[in-house]
Write an enzyme that holds these catalytic residues in place. Structure first.
Site, PDB file in Angstrom:
ATOM      1  N   GLU A  91       0.842  -1.196   0.000  1.00 36.98           N
ATOM      2  CA  GLU A  91       0.000   0.000   0.000  1.00 36.98           C
ATOM      3  C   GLU A  91       0.880   1.250   0.000  1.00 36.98           C
ATOM      4  O   GLU A  91       2.034   1.210   0.438  1.00 36.98           O
ATOM      5  CB  GLU A  91      -0.907  -0.078   1.262  1.00 36.98           C
ATOM      6  CG  GLU A  91      -1.778   1.093   1.554  1.00 36.98           C
ATOM      7  CD  GLU A  91      -2.830   1.394   0.487  1.00 36.98           C
ATOM      8  OE1 GLU A  91      -2.443   1.589  -0.673  1.00 36.98           O
ATOM      9  OE2 GLU A  91      -4.021   1.486   0.841  1.00 36.98           O
ATOM     10  N   ASP A  92       0.314   2.349  -0.504  1.00 34.82           N
ATOM     11  CA  ASP A  92       1.090   3.597  -0.504  1.00 34.82           C
ATOM     12  C   ASP A  92       1.182   4.200   0.899  1.00 34.82           C
ATOM     13  O   ASP A  92       2.265   4.537   1.367  1.00 34.82           O
ATOM     14  CB  ASP A  92       0.512   4.619  -1.500  1.00 34.82           C
ATOM     15  CG  ASP A  92      -0.995   4.884  -1.338  1.00 34.82           C
ATOM     16  OD1 ASP A  92      -1.625   4.297  -0.440  1.00 34.82           O
ATOM     17  OD2 ASP A  92      -1.529   5.689  -2.125  1.00 34.82           O
ATOM     18  N   ASP A 150      -3.525   5.524   6.626  1.00 39.01           N
ATOM     19  CA  ASP A 150      -4.038   6.739   7.242  1.00 39.01           C
ATOM     20  C   ASP A 150      -4.954   6.309   8.392  1.00 39.01           C
ATOM     21  O   ASP A 150      -4.466   5.961   9.468  1.00 39.01           O
ATOM     22  CB  ASP A 150      -4.759   7.530   6.144  1.00 39.01           C
ATOM     23  CG  ASP A 150      -5.204   8.907   6.559  1.00 39.01           C
ATOM     24  OD1 ASP A 150      -4.389   9.651   7.115  1.00 39.01           O
ATOM     25  OD2 ASP A 150      -6.378   9.253   6.320  1.00 39.01           O
ATOM     26  N   PHE A 207      -0.798  16.042   4.445  1.00 35.94           N
ATOM     27  CA  PHE A 207      -1.281  15.440   3.215  1.00 35.94           C
ATOM     28  C   PHE A 207      -0.160  15.457   2.190  1.00 35.94           C
ATOM     29  O   PHE A 207       0.347  16.503   1.829  1.00 35.94           O
ATOM     30  CB  PHE A 207      -2.531  16.139   2.672  1.00 35.94           C
ATOM     31  CG  PHE A 207      -3.248  15.267   1.688  1.00 35.94           C
ATOM     32  CD1 PHE A 207      -4.132  14.291   2.124  1.00 35.94           C
ATOM     33  CD2 PHE A 207      -2.989  15.373   0.326  1.00 35.94           C
ATOM     34  CE1 PHE A 207      -4.748  13.435   1.225  1.00 35.94           C
ATOM     35  CE2 PHE A 207      -3.609  14.520  -0.579  1.00 35.94           C
ATOM     36  CZ  PHE A 207      -4.490  13.554  -0.127  1.00 35.94           C
ATOM     37  N   ARG A 247       0.886  12.316  -9.048  1.00 34.36           N
ATOM     38  CA  ARG A 247       1.401  10.956  -8.852  1.00 34.36           C
ATOM     39  C   ARG A 247       2.783  10.772  -9.469  1.00 34.36           C
ATOM     40  O   ARG A 247       3.562   9.930  -9.042  1.00 34.36           O
ATOM     41  CB  ARG A 247       0.451   9.932  -9.502  1.00 34.36           C
ATOM     42  CG  ARG A 247      -0.909   9.807  -8.840  1.00 34.36           C
ATOM     43  CD  ARG A 247      -1.607   8.561  -9.369  1.00 34.36           C
ATOM     44  NE  ARG A 247      -3.030   8.526  -9.102  1.00 34.36           N
ATOM     45  CZ  ARG A 247      -3.581   8.036  -7.982  1.00 34.36           C
ATOM     46  NH1 ARG A 247      -2.820   7.575  -7.026  1.00 34.36           N
ATOM     47  NH2 ARG A 247      -4.885   8.028  -7.826  1.00 34.36           N
TER      48      ARG A 247
HETATM   49  P1  IMP Z   1      -7.284   4.865   5.053  1.00 38.20           P
HETATM   50  O1  IMP Z   1      -8.340   3.876   4.723  1.00 38.20           O
HETATM   51  O2  IMP Z   1      -7.827   6.049   5.786  1.00 38.20           O
HETATM   52  O3  IMP Z   1      -6.083   4.280   5.743  1.00 38.20           O
HETATM   53  O4  IMP Z   1      -6.857   5.488   3.669  1.00 38.20           O
HETATM   54  C1  IMP Z   1      -5.806   5.057   2.962  1.00 38.20           C
HETATM   55  C2  IMP Z   1      -5.854   5.664   1.580  1.00 38.20           C
HETATM   56  O5  IMP Z   1      -6.114   7.067   1.639  1.00 38.20           O
HETATM   57  C3  IMP Z   1      -4.492   5.560   0.931  1.00 38.20           C
HETATM   58  O6  IMP Z   1      -4.371   4.372   0.217  1.00 38.20           O
HETATM   59  C4  IMP Z   1      -4.461   6.777   0.041  1.00 38.20           C
HETATM   60  O7  IMP Z   1      -5.042   6.479  -1.209  1.00 38.20           O
HETATM   61  C5  IMP Z   1      -5.317   7.788   0.743  1.00 38.20           C
HETATM   62  N1  IMP Z   1      -4.496   8.755   1.509  1.00 38.20           N
HETATM   63  C6  IMP Z   1      -4.381   8.873   2.837  1.00 38.20           C
HETATM   64  N2  IMP Z   1      -3.543   9.858   3.195  1.00 38.20           N
HETATM   65  C7  IMP Z   1      -3.070  10.353   2.029  1.00 38.20           C
HETATM   66  C8  IMP Z   1      -2.133  11.398   1.722  1.00 38.20           C
HETATM   67  O8  IMP Z   1      -1.523  12.069   2.579  1.00 38.20           O
HETATM   68  N3  IMP Z   1      -1.916  11.615   0.395  1.00 38.20           N
HETATM   69  C9  IMP Z   1      -2.532  10.907  -0.596  1.00 38.20           C
HETATM   70  N4  IMP Z   1      -3.410   9.929  -0.349  1.00 38.20           N
HETATM   71  C10 IMP Z   1      -3.684   9.658   0.957  1.00 38.20           C
HETATM   72 MG    MG Z   2      -4.416   4.293  -1.966  1.00 39.64          MG
END
Ligand code: IMP
Ligand code: MG
Length: 179
Positions: free
Chosen positions: A97-98, A101, A151, A164
């Site tokens: 995963e990238d 969050d 962010f 990206r």
């Molecule tokens: P989560 O379900 O809240 O953990 O969200 C994860 C997803 O939110 C990641 O795979 C990203 O696509 C997006 N995301 C969360 N924080 C960032 C950020 O700082 N920049 C870009 N995408 C983010």
């Molecule tokens: Mg993502």
């Protein structure tokens, strides 16, 4: 505009860390025939670099979940937009995963793959924002960099599908996220 984006993690720092992660994962997954699942779209650049840093054989697959609109915070609801192809039954799976969050996306994906019969499911994320985790959100076993609650964009990560292509991880200037 790209020139307004402040570099948070440089291209060379990322390359160095990705090599270390590749080494660590290779040591742990050697002989286990792991399935490395790239979480699209954000992880695709990290994934391509990570698997080339691996010294054991890995099988590829891809999954795409949607939890974000064009904003900068999670909606909480996670939908599978593109599913994996390979059977995960009896397999060791690594979700790549990238960024983690809230941890909701990965909680949903990990549960799904376990329910389908994966022997193990672990998460490797380039970035982690531990301060943002919600109860029930998943932690990554392998993390490239832990960052503050900022962010970030670049190296696959987007804001509204932009930035990206940047080779580094940068911080969007205040204001740009609201445009
Ligand atoms: P989560 O379900 O809240 O953990 O969200 C994860 C997803 O939110 C990641 O795979 C990203 O696509 C997006 N995301 C969360 N924080 C960032 C950020 O700082 N920049 C870009 N995408 C983010
Ligand atoms: Mg993502």
């Amino acid at each position: 505009m790209n020139e307004n984006i402040e570099v948070l993690i440089s291209e060379s720092k990322i390359a160095e860390r990705v090599k270390e992660l590749g080494k660590q994962l290779s040591a742990e997954y050697a002989g286990k025939d792991p399935l490395f699942v790239c979480v699209l779209k954000g992880a695709c650049i990290f994934y391509a670099d990570l698997i080339r840093a691996m010294t054991c054989s890995v099988q590829f697959d891809f999954i795409q979940a949607a939890s974000y609109g064009n904003g900068t915070s999670s909606s909480g609801e996670v939908r599978i937009v593109k599913d994996t192809q390979a059977s995960v039954v009896g397999r060791h799976v690594v979700l790549v995963e990238d960024i983690v969050d809230s941890g909701r996306t990965l909680a949903r994906l990990s549960r799904l793959l376990r329910e389908r019969g994966a022997l193990s499911v672990r998460v490797c994320a380039l970035l982690d924002k531990p301060s943002r985790r919600v109860p029930g959100g998943v932690d990554a076993e392998y993390v490239g960099f832990s960052i503050e609650d900022l962010f970030v964009v670049g190296y696959g990560l987007d804001y509204a599908e932009r930035h990206r292509e940047l080779p580094y991880v940068g911080v969007l200037p205040a204001g740009e996220a609201n445009e």
